[in-house]
Design a protein around this motif. Structure first.
Motif, PDB file in Angstrom:
ATOM      1  N   ARG A  37       0.831  -1.212   0.000  1.00  0.00           N
ATOM      2  CA  ARG A  37       0.000   0.000   0.000  1.00  0.00           C
ATOM      3  C   ARG A  37       0.867   1.264   0.000  1.00  0.00           C
ATOM      4  O   ARG A  37       0.655   2.180  -0.789  1.00  0.00           O
ATOM      5  CB  ARG A  37      -0.926   0.013   1.209  1.00  0.00           C
ATOM      6  N   LEU A  38       1.855   1.305   0.890  1.00  0.00           N
ATOM      7  CA  LEU A  38       2.704   2.491   1.004  1.00  0.00           C
ATOM      8  C   LEU A  38       3.517   2.749  -0.254  1.00  0.00           C
ATOM      9  O   LEU A  38       3.747   3.897  -0.621  1.00  0.00           O
ATOM     10  CB  LEU A  38       3.657   2.357   2.193  1.00  0.00           C
ATOM     11  N   PHE A  39       3.968   1.688  -0.896  1.00  0.00           N
ATOM     12  CA  PHE A  39       4.844   1.834  -2.053  1.00  0.00           C
ATOM     13  C   PHE A  39       4.151   1.484  -3.365  1.00  0.00           C
ATOM     14  O   PHE A  39       4.828   1.178  -4.352  1.00  0.00           O
ATOM     15  CB  PHE A  39       6.106   0.981  -1.874  1.00  0.00           C
ATOM     16  N   ALA A  40       2.831   1.551  -3.406  1.00  0.00           N
ATOM     17  CA  ALA A  40       2.085   1.174  -4.610  1.00  0.00           C
ATOM     18  C   ALA A  40       2.545   1.970  -5.832  1.00  0.00           C
ATOM     19  O   ALA A  40       2.809   1.392  -6.890  1.00  0.00           O
ATOM     20  CB  ALA A  40       0.582   1.360  -4.381  1.00  0.00           C
ATOM     21  N   GLU A  41       2.655   3.270  -5.693  1.00  0.00           N
ATOM     22  CA  GLU A  41       3.049   4.115  -6.824  1.00  0.00           C
ATOM     23  C   GLU A  41       4.488   3.838  -7.271  1.00  0.00           C
ATOM     24  O   GLU A  41       4.726   3.598  -8.463  1.00  0.00           O
ATOM     25  CB  GLU A  41       2.858   5.586  -6.454  1.00  0.00           C
ATOM     26  N   VAL A  96      14.081   4.697  12.115  1.00  0.00           N
ATOM     27  CA  VAL A  96      13.070   5.759  12.255  1.00  0.00           C
ATOM     28  C   VAL A  96      13.658   7.097  11.828  1.00  0.00           C
ATOM     29  O   VAL A  96      13.008   7.872  11.110  1.00  0.00           O
ATOM     30  CB  VAL A  96      12.509   5.833  13.696  1.00  0.00           C
ATOM     31  N   LEU A  97      14.890   7.381  12.235  1.00  0.00           N
ATOM     32  CA  LEU A  97      15.536   8.630  11.816  1.00  0.00           C
ATOM     33  C   LEU A  97      15.680   8.689  10.299  1.00  0.00           C
ATOM     34  O   LEU A  97      15.470   9.738   9.684  1.00  0.00           O
ATOM     35  CB  LEU A  97      16.901   8.785  12.486  1.00  0.00           C
ATOM     36  N   LEU A  98      16.012   7.558   9.685  1.00  0.00           N
ATOM     37  CA  LEU A  98      16.129   7.480   8.229  1.00  0.00           C
ATOM     38  C   LEU A  98      14.770   7.714   7.569  1.00  0.00           C
ATOM     39  O   LEU A  98      14.639   8.552   6.672  1.00  0.00           O
ATOM     40  CB  LEU A  98      16.689   6.114   7.825  1.00  0.00           C
ATOM     41  N   ALA A  99      13.760   6.986   8.022  1.00  0.00           N
ATOM     42  CA  ALA A  99      12.432   7.074   7.408  1.00  0.00           C
ATOM     43  C   ALA A  99      11.796   8.447   7.593  1.00  0.00           C
ATOM     44  O   ALA A  99      11.088   8.933   6.709  1.00  0.00           O
ATOM     45  CB  ALA A  99      11.511   5.997   7.980  1.00  0.00           C
ATOM     46  N   SER A 100      12.060   9.093   8.732  1.00  0.00           N
ATOM     47  CA  SER A 100      11.454  10.399   9.012  1.00  0.00           C
ATOM     48  C   SER A 100      12.275  11.551   8.440  1.00  0.00           C
ATOM     49  O   SER A 100      11.898  12.706   8.569  1.00  0.00           O
ATOM     50  CB  SER A 100      11.288  10.589  10.518  1.00  0.00           C
ATOM     51  N   ARG A 101      13.414  11.202   7.847  1.00  0.00           N
ATOM     52  CA  ARG A 101      14.316  12.182   7.247  1.00  0.00           C
ATOM     53  C   ARG A 101      14.876  13.181   8.253  1.00  0.00           C
ATOM     54  O   ARG A 101      15.185  14.322   7.931  1.00  0.00           O
ATOM     55  CB  ARG A 101      13.631  12.902   6.089  1.00  0.00           C
ATOM     56  N   GLN A 102      15.022  12.702   9.479  1.00  0.00           N
ATOM     57  CA  GLN A 102      15.628  13.527  10.516  1.00  0.00           C
ATOM     58  C   GLN A 102      17.144  13.409  10.508  1.00  0.00           C
ATOM     59  O   GLN A 102      17.834  14.204  11.132  1.00  0.00           O
ATOM     60  CB  GLN A 102      15.088  13.127  11.893  1.00  0.00           C
ATOM     61  N   LEU A 133      12.056   8.397  -2.146  1.00  0.00           N
ATOM     62  CA  LEU A 133      10.607   8.214  -2.112  1.00  0.00           C
ATOM     63  C   LEU A 133       9.922   9.467  -1.580  1.00  0.00           C
ATOM     64  O   LEU A 133      10.388  10.081  -0.623  1.00  0.00           O
ATOM     65  CB  LEU A 133      10.235   6.999  -1.267  1.00  0.00           C
ATOM     66  N   ASP A 134       8.833   9.823  -2.206  1.00  0.00           N
ATOM     67  CA  ASP A 134       8.096  11.027  -1.849  1.00  0.00           C
ATOM     68  C   ASP A 134       7.193  10.760  -0.647  1.00  0.00           C
ATOM     69  O   ASP A 134       6.291   9.932  -0.723  1.00  0.00           O
ATOM     70  CB  ASP A 134       7.252  11.472  -3.048  1.00  0.00           C
ATOM     71  N   PRO A 135       7.424  11.442   0.472  1.00  0.00           N
ATOM     72  CA  PRO A 135       6.575  11.214   1.649  1.00  0.00           C
ATOM     73  C   PRO A 135       5.119  11.605   1.413  1.00  0.00           C
ATOM     74  O   PRO A 135       4.245  11.166   2.150  1.00  0.00           O
ATOM     75  CB  PRO A 135       7.215  12.075   2.735  1.00  0.00           C
ATOM     76  N   PRO A 140      -1.165  10.996   5.197  1.00  0.00           N
ATOM     77  CA  PRO A 140      -0.664  12.172   5.930  1.00  0.00           C
ATOM     78  C   PRO A 140      -0.520  11.959   7.438  1.00  0.00           C
ATOM     79  O   PRO A 140       0.458  12.412   8.030  1.00  0.00           O
ATOM     80  CB  PRO A 140      -1.705  13.259   5.624  1.00  0.00           C
ATOM     81  N   ALA A 141      -1.465  11.280   8.057  1.00  0.00           N
ATOM     82  CA  ALA A 141      -1.378  11.064   9.508  1.00  0.00           C
ATOM     83  C   ALA A 141      -0.164  10.194   9.850  1.00  0.00           C
ATOM     84  O   ALA A 141       0.513  10.434  10.855  1.00  0.00           O
ATOM     85  CB  ALA A 141      -2.656  10.423  10.033  1.00  0.00           C
ATOM     86  N   LEU A 142       0.128   9.207   9.030  1.00  0.00           N
ATOM     87  CA  LEU A 142       1.291   8.344   9.260  1.00  0.00           C
ATOM     88  C   LEU A 142       2.577   9.150   9.113  1.00  0.00           C
ATOM     89  O   LEU A 142       3.482   9.045   9.936  1.00  0.00           O
ATOM     90  CB  LEU A 142       1.280   7.162   8.282  1.00  0.00           C
ATOM     91  N   TRP A 143       2.662   9.964   8.061  1.00  0.00           N
ATOM     92  CA  TRP A 143       3.863  10.773   7.837  1.00  0.00           C
ATOM     93  C   TRP A 143       4.079  11.762   8.981  1.00  0.00           C
ATOM     94  O   TRP A 143       5.191  11.918   9.488  1.00  0.00           O
ATOM     95  CB  TRP A 143       3.787  11.485   6.490  1.00  0.00           C
TER      96      TRP A 143
END
Length: 167
Positions: A37-41, A96-102, A133-135, A140-143
């Motif tokens: 679902r998250l990476f469908a596009e 988490v730091l990687l995924a959140s782009r922190q 990947l475009d967040p 939106p709530a997950l991001w």
């Protein structure tokens, strides 16, 4: 007073540690549905084609969890074990730091907080893919939640570094 994110971080280690007791079949079912679902596009656009016929192992060392991932004509497929071409390993906080782009992915790898072993070209390709990947394709709530958690982790690390600087 603790923020919701700080409270989540305090509870995370003991709660996340319980995930290792969840049967792999349940982990696979949940994670495959989520990544499809998250990476469908990006999947539809061929972004994950570099994994076709190849296996990536993601290992969350501090939780003793790992998943093997490949690209099939039906999408991303997970397995508990596979003939792995590359492994990316680290603790859950770094992911988490990687995924959140922190935190910059190159910094995480350069400082060996995330490790690539095996086919480094494939590993770097995956790192670059995940970084590109475009967040906005995430719910939106997950991001927002991921960003808040990443910001709290980043602040926690800065505070720990500042506290250790005087020793």
């Amino acid at each position: 007073m603790l923020t919701l994110e700080q409270l989540a971080l305090r509870c995370a280690d003991p709660l996340l540690g319980l995930l290792r007791h969840v049967p792999f079949s349940v982990q696979r079912w949940v994670l495959q549905a989520a990544v499809q679902r998250l990476f469908a596009e990006p999947l539809e656009e061929g972004a994950f084609d570099l994994l076709s016929g190849r296996w990536l192992r993601l290992e969350v060392s501090d939780l003793n969890l790992a998943w093997c991932l490949t690209r099939t004509p039906l999408g991303l497929r997970m397995a508990s074990a596979a003939p792995v071409d590359v492994s990316i390993r680290g603790n859950w906080r770094e992911f988490v730091l990687l995924a959140s782009r922190q935190e910059d992915p190159d910094t995480l790898f350069f400082r060996r907080r995330l490790l690539i072993e095996g086919d480094t070209e494939l590993g770097l390709g995956m790192k670059n893919l995940l970084d590109s990947l475009d967040p906005d394709t995430m719910p939106p709530a997950l991001w927002r939640s991921l960003c808040r958690l990443g910001q709290a982790l980043s602040a926690e690390q800065r505070s720990a570094q500042a506290g250790g600087a005087g020793i």
